[in-house]
Design an enzyme around this catalytic site. Sequence first.
Site: not given
Length: 351
Positions: A107, A329, A332
Amino acid sequence: MELRVNTHLSLLLVIIGILSPLMAVDAAATGCDLFQGNWVLDRSYPLYNESTCPFLEKEFNCIKNGRPDRLYLKYRWLPRGCRLSRFDGRYFLEKLRGKTIMFVGDSLSRNQWLSMLCMIHSSVPTTNYAVNISVIKDMTTYTFTDYGLKVTYHHNLYLVDIVKRRFGRVLNLNTVTAGKLWLDVDYLIFNTWHWWNRRGASQPFDYIQDGTRIYKDMDRLVAFGKAIATWGQWVDANVVQNKTKVFFQGISPSHYNGTDWGNPKAKSCYGQKIPVLTSVYPGAALPPVAVLKKSLKTIKKPVTLLDITNLSLLRKDGHPSVYGFGATDCSHWCLAGVPDTWNIMLYNLMF
């Protein structure tokens, strides 16, 4: 006849040379190090407005998800000893007319791929595009039809294979069957590491195979190095040098422990609003970086490392934190944001 150049004209030519979006970075001549430097405020940033990018996914759209601060959008990477050419999407499209660029990885590759799409669209917002999604191949391709440029993302967690056996799922460190999808691509940007330390329910394999031996588990750094070596063998066996340029994204860091950047009270990246403003990250070096660099040295054909680790380590403020997709998160990156700089570096190195 001697030609005398007016001093003002000379100065103008120097300024044009510095600011031209087509400027090449000559590392040998300038002592330039693209990957060492510091982040500086630049009020012309970000490179695009996230609200007008049709490709941006919820996971990375921090502003739409409610992030209240904006200063993190205003930092530009200033490398040591040189300037980076600003991304010019129209030039990019013309230069890559009829070609394919593919991001292969987890990702974080998708993070960079979506950044690239937004950067192109911002430069040429009226250009036409079409999308092709292959669930079987786990690939998505946007084609900018006016230019014939394909920008593809191939979701691949480990680069090497996970195979199903009667006794369970096996991560095979010695095979790369997905490589057939990477053939004849003009620019390949690979990435893996984010999933190598996954354990428990989120781990997508049950065993690890190395040669003829199958293990319940093994040192993940060792396994990572073996997988990169196998991928490197695929590069040497399959990449045609005058056709394909190969890049490796490098290791993208996480920020879950404030002690690493000198703030023990910070339990995650939540609430971080500015980068580390020095050129050196105070935390420890990331072990997979050394493993990756050692493995890349064994590859005979050219592979350019986008050594993004240090510049990204300095951006503790750049993650979605709670303004992403569910849980906090700090792995990312918000878009617009840090992956835009990865792509500016890619842009400068491609040409």
